[in-house]
Enzyme design. Structure first.
Site, PDB file in Angstrom:
ATOM      1  N   SER A 224      -7.246  -9.644   9.486  1.00  0.00           N
ATOM      2  CA  SER A 224      -7.201 -10.340   8.250  1.00  0.00           C
ATOM      3  C   SER A 224      -8.779 -11.169   7.964  1.00  0.00           C
ATOM      4  O   SER A 224      -9.406 -11.131   9.039  1.00  0.00           O
ATOM      5  CB  SER A 224      -6.455 -11.667   8.396  1.00  0.00           C
ATOM      6  OG  SER A 224      -6.441 -12.586   7.422  1.00  0.00           O
TER       7      SER A 224
ATOM      8  N   TYR B 181      -1.015 -18.606  11.408  1.00  0.00           N
ATOM      9  CA  TYR B 181      -1.545 -17.083  10.975  1.00  0.00           C
ATOM     10  C   TYR B 181      -2.943 -16.821  10.998  1.00  0.00           C
ATOM     11  O   TYR B 181      -3.270 -15.898  11.659  1.00  0.00           O
ATOM     12  CB  TYR B 181      -1.312 -17.210   9.188  1.00  0.00           C
ATOM     13  CG  TYR B 181      -1.828 -15.830   8.667  1.00  0.00           C
ATOM     14  CD1 TYR B 181      -0.752 -14.849   8.661  1.00  0.00           C
ATOM     15  CD2 TYR B 181      -3.080 -15.820   7.954  1.00  0.00           C
ATOM     16  CE1 TYR B 181      -0.962 -13.729   7.866  1.00  0.00           C
ATOM     17  CE2 TYR B 181      -3.406 -14.373   7.443  1.00  0.00           C
ATOM     18  CZ  TYR B 181      -2.480 -13.412   7.603  1.00  0.00           C
ATOM     19  OH  TYR B 181      -2.629 -12.084   6.879  1.00  0.00           O
TER      20      TYR B 181
HETATM   21  P1  NAP Z   1       4.180  -7.935   2.636  1.00  0.00           P
HETATM   22  O1  NAP Z   1       4.001  -7.267   1.512  1.00  0.00           O
HETATM   23  O2  NAP Z   1       4.958  -9.187   2.643  1.00  0.00           O
HETATM   24  O3  NAP Z   1       4.722  -7.003   3.797  1.00  0.00           O
HETATM   25  C1  NAP Z   1       5.162  -7.241   5.072  1.00  0.00           C
HETATM   26  C2  NAP Z   1       5.783  -6.120   5.841  1.00  0.00           C
HETATM   27  O4  NAP Z   1       6.158  -6.701   7.212  1.00  0.00           O
HETATM   28  C3  NAP Z   1       7.063  -5.872   5.225  1.00  0.00           C
HETATM   29  O5  NAP Z   1       7.111  -4.401   5.222  1.00  0.00           O
HETATM   30  C4  NAP Z   1       8.115  -6.526   6.006  1.00  0.00           C
HETATM   31  O6  NAP Z   1       9.362  -5.598   5.885  1.00  0.00           O
HETATM   32  C5  NAP Z   1       7.569  -6.313   7.273  1.00  0.00           C
HETATM   33  N1  NAP Z   1       8.202  -7.566   8.088  1.00  0.00           N
HETATM   34  C6  NAP Z   1       8.222  -8.790   8.017  1.00  0.00           C
HETATM   35  N2  NAP Z   1       8.864  -9.365   8.904  1.00  0.00           N
HETATM   36  C7  NAP Z   1       9.222  -8.633   9.779  1.00  0.00           C
HETATM   37  C8  NAP Z   1      10.148  -8.515  11.110  1.00  0.00           C
HETATM   38  N3  NAP Z   1      10.642  -9.637  11.198  1.00  0.00           N
HETATM   39  N4  NAP Z   1      10.196  -7.269  11.598  1.00  0.00           N
HETATM   40  C9  NAP Z   1       9.969  -5.966  11.028  1.00  0.00           C
HETATM   41  N5  NAP Z   1       9.012  -6.025  10.141  1.00  0.00           N
HETATM   42  C10 NAP Z   1       8.858  -7.291   9.411  1.00  0.00           C
HETATM   43  O7  NAP Z   1       2.770  -8.347   3.086  1.00  0.00           O
HETATM   44  P2  NAP Z   1       1.463  -7.501   3.243  1.00  0.00           P
HETATM   45  O8  NAP Z   1       0.416  -8.204   2.373  1.00  0.00           O
HETATM   46  O9  NAP Z   1       1.850  -6.213   2.830  1.00  0.00           O
HETATM   47  O10 NAP Z   1       1.057  -7.789   4.845  1.00  0.00           O
HETATM   48  C11 NAP Z   1       0.958  -6.374   5.782  1.00  0.00           C
HETATM   49  C12 NAP Z   1      -0.020  -7.031   6.785  1.00  0.00           C
HETATM   50  O11 NAP Z   1      -1.395  -7.250   6.080  1.00  0.00           O
HETATM   51  C13 NAP Z   1       0.349  -8.367   7.376  1.00  0.00           C
HETATM   52  O12 NAP Z   1       0.131  -8.345   8.803  1.00  0.00           O
HETATM   53  C14 NAP Z   1      -0.730  -9.414   6.769  1.00  0.00           C
HETATM   54  O13 NAP Z   1      -0.819 -10.428   7.519  1.00  0.00           O
HETATM   55  C15 NAP Z   1      -1.804  -8.456   6.661  1.00  0.00           C
HETATM   56  N6  NAP Z   1      -2.929  -9.075   5.568  1.00  0.00           N
HETATM   57  C16 NAP Z   1      -2.478  -9.024   4.089  1.00  0.00           C
HETATM   58  C17 NAP Z   1      -3.429  -9.394   3.332  1.00  0.00           C
HETATM   59  C18 NAP Z   1      -3.119  -9.619   1.916  1.00  0.00           C
HETATM   60  O14 NAP Z   1      -3.974 -10.127   0.946  1.00  0.00           O
HETATM   61  N7  NAP Z   1      -1.757  -9.165   1.539  1.00  0.00           N
HETATM   62  C19 NAP Z   1      -4.640  -9.646   3.869  1.00  0.00           C
HETATM   63  C20 NAP Z   1      -4.871  -9.713   4.996  1.00  0.00           C
HETATM   64  C21 NAP Z   1      -3.900  -9.346   5.958  1.00  0.00           C
HETATM   65  P3  NAP Z   1      10.943  -6.748   5.828  1.00  0.00           P
HETATM   66  O15 NAP Z   1      10.358  -7.695   4.968  1.00  0.00           O
HETATM   67  O16 NAP Z   1      11.758  -5.616   5.158  1.00  0.00           O
HETATM   68  O17 NAP Z   1      11.396  -6.576   7.121  1.00  0.00           O
END
Ligand code: NAP
Length: 250
Positions: free
Chosen positions: A142, A155
């Site tokens: 991130s 986080y």
């Molecule tokens: P998201 O849409 O909320 O997706 C999160 C994913 O993680 C979902 O598939 C969710 O599936 C899964 N998850 C959550 N809790 C879980 C658990 N206990 N066990 C297994 N799976 C779990 O968020 P995203 O933005 O795509 O984030 C994905 C990654 O990118 C994360 O590591 C986040 O920190 C990182 N990131 C995101 C951004 C951004 O701007 N969006 C920026 C930097 C980094 P279920 O809820 O179905 O379990």
């Protein structure tokens, strides 16, 4: 383009039910990989999208924040297609409350999923990769692997940890044929960022700092993931690749 071809490879993508993980899973499948998605709900939509395009995909339902489940997840993943060549540690969560009020449960929930599962799953799948003499691990870091953020201390700690683990594993495993790298996404429109997107003032203040002039979309992560999963990146190790529209350069 054979450098980027993933035909015959199997990728395990955590958090593949939606958001960035879903886009990466589909991107790896488009490059030829068989994909195994993991989520605590289900990856039905991701599996359906990959199969509709002629690819192969399976899924495992598991709460990855429960450390006791990880050994079974790794074993099942290896058995589904016979091996795991690519591990994408993408599943993540966030809790937004000021540091002074940050609840213990929020701290532990974030560290358990964002950091502990990355360490233990990398260890379990990494041993299998070392035995086979090859593998690619891609951790999703991130901007908060570099910056402090606001109201998200757990986080930030977890994502600094992910960047550190990327380098720690990379140092030990680069000589064993396993490349460990990370992608640090900038601000990407997903469920994770929905509360910021709905805050117009905050959304625009972030937008103003992005040289590319737009927030990222999940598709922006496909190419970098295919690159880090493929032999095109065989001499990359311990790198944290910012995919951020220029945010960190500003
Ligand atoms: P998201 O849409 O909320 O997706 C999160 C994913 O993680 C979902 O598939 C969710 O599936 C899964 N998850 C959550 N809790 C879980 C658990 N206990 N066990 C297994 N799976 C779990 O968020 P995203 O933005 O795509 O984030 C994905 C990654 O990118 C994360 O590591 C986040 O920190 C990182 N990131 C995101 C951004 C951004 O701007 N969006 C920026 C930097 C980094 P279920 O809820 O179905 O379990």
């Amino acid at each position: 383009m054979s450098l980027f071809d993933l035909t015959g490879k199997t990728a395990l993508v955590t958090g593949a039910s939606g958001g960035i993980g879903q886009a990466i899973a589909i991107g790896l499948a488009e490059a030829g990989a068989n994909v195994i998605g993991v989520a605590s709900s289900n990856c039905d939509a991701t599996v359906a999208a990959i199969e509709a395009a002629g690819g192969k995909a399976k899924q495992i339902k598991a709460d990855l924040s429960d450390e006791s489940k990880l050994e079974a997840v790794a074993a099942e993943a290896i058995s589904l297609f016979g091996a795991v060549d690519i591990l994408v540690n993408n599943a993540g969560t966030i809790r937004r409350t000021p540091a002074a009020d940050h609840a213990r449960e929020d701290w532990h929930a974030v560290i358990d999923l964002n950091l502990n599962s990355v360490f233990f799953l990398s260890q379990l799948i990494g041993r299998h990769m070392i035995e086979r003499g090859s593998g690619k691990i891609i951790n999703i870091a991130s901007m908060l692997s570099f910056q402090g953020g606001i109201n998200v201390p757990g986080y930030t700690a977890s994502k600094h940890g992910v960047a550190g683990l990327t380098k720690a594993f990379a140092n030990e495993w680069a000589g064993k044929g396993v490349q460990v790298n990370a992608i640090a996404p900038g601000y990407i429109e997903t469920n994770n960022t929905a509360p910021i997107i709905s805050d117009e003032k905050r959304y625009n203040s972030i937008l103003e700092r992005i040289p590319a002039g737009r927030w990222g979309v999940t598709q922006d992560l496909k190419g970098p993931a295919v690159f880090l999963a493929s032999s095109a990146s065989d001499y990359l190790s311990g790198h944290v690749l910012c995919v951020d529209g220029g945010w960190m350069a500003r």
